[in-house]
Design a protein around this motif. Sequence first.
Motif: not given
Length: 491
Positions: A215-220, A264-273, A340-350
Amino acid sequence: MALIREHPRFQSTAYIFSSAIHLTDVFRPRGYAAGAVDYVPVPVVPDLLRAKVRVFAELYRKTRQLETLNAELERRVAERTAELAQTNADLERRVEERTAEREAALAQVHEMQKVESLGQLTGGVAHDFNNLLMAVLGNLEILRKYIPDDAKLLRLIDGAIQGAERGATLTKRMLAFARRQELQPATVAVPKLVESMVEMLSRSLGPGIEIGTEFEDDVPAARVDPNQLELALLNLALNARDAMPRGGTLTISAHRAVIGAGGVLGLKSGEYVCIAETDTGFGMEEATVKRATEPFFTTKGPGRGTGLGLSMVDGLVAQSGGAMRISSKIGAGTTIELWLPVAEPERVEEGRPARPACVEGPRACRVLVVDDDPIVAAGTAAMLEDLGHSAIEAASAEIALQVLSSVSGIDFVITDHAMPGMTGTDLAECIRRTWPGVPVVLASGYPEVPGDELGLPRLSKPYRQEELARLLASMVGAEPAGSRSISPAAA
């Protein structure tokens, strides 16, 4: 003159004869035939000779210019012909490419239409199957509570319950393929979720498979249903195990990626994991990769797979706003990426969301059960009565309204959605207008209920008695009033 003409160097040379003898018309043609262009009588008049020489010299120069222009014209014609031939070849190539692209696009549209039709059919079958499983599981749970303490009978019932649960799992996969499963997306820290699965994966895959994580260090955090993501990763891991019968290495990795338009085929432009599972198995050929996500397609032997695993994963990722990509070569292993699309940071649930706590103090309720399937209605009523509640059955929304008008003291209503005439959502709207204090629970084998703008509490068929009890407890503010608990074997 004839001897000079025979020499190659002088064959095209023009000659002017001069003669003091008056030549008759008989002799002139012989001179012209020998190569003469004109005659000059003797004595020669200088001006006349110069004029004739000038004329023939100019004629010679014009002839050479004409030959040069003709050669240049032929060269240009040849060049233009070659250019036209190249342009024509390029045009034919482009036409062939566009034709191939069009055929590929039409094939893709046809495939999408086929998959969509199959998805609709699969979703309908899953709905009907969920109704059947609802009756089977509900009756088996209650039956297990009241049979004698006979180990053989309990084992048989437990086997039937496990079979029904496997059927419920299969319908979830079918709904995932149809992209009609009910998702509960949360913002999930992917590395922690994967690390929490490593021990379970090790037991599931066996000692011959070594599991590694990168895993990279900055995986959102990713926005996805954590339960369904775990199931998807487990499905991929089991496929990887089957591709490594003599053992090998399974590596699960994740990294952040910013995707541009068409990246990437099937993806909109944006930030992903990007979550990837890479194995060291025997890999797949290109034709197999293209068909890997088709429903019921499998390379495993009979009885070793349903062919819905990868289609379920693909459906889950697509329904979550992402995409799945497969790369594989014979003898070089397989890598499956989940974007998978990146989520809002403040909503993290482990972890998974905890079940709502219920207030102690049992309270018996009167419940109106509305379902056009009498077997399902009877099973739900039996579960409610076993929990200490009373139940009234209604076979349609119209009958339910009549019961509400004539019977007092109904605490809440559990209704199916897909019923002839008035749907469960329509019934809930009527109840909210006329009896606003009566809560309505919507139960359906379809996880997506069109037109459900009321935000009604939901029960997804097939539901267990424990789920029903917890929902009632959360709605009436009391623990379930059941006199008997569900044994671990039944659950």
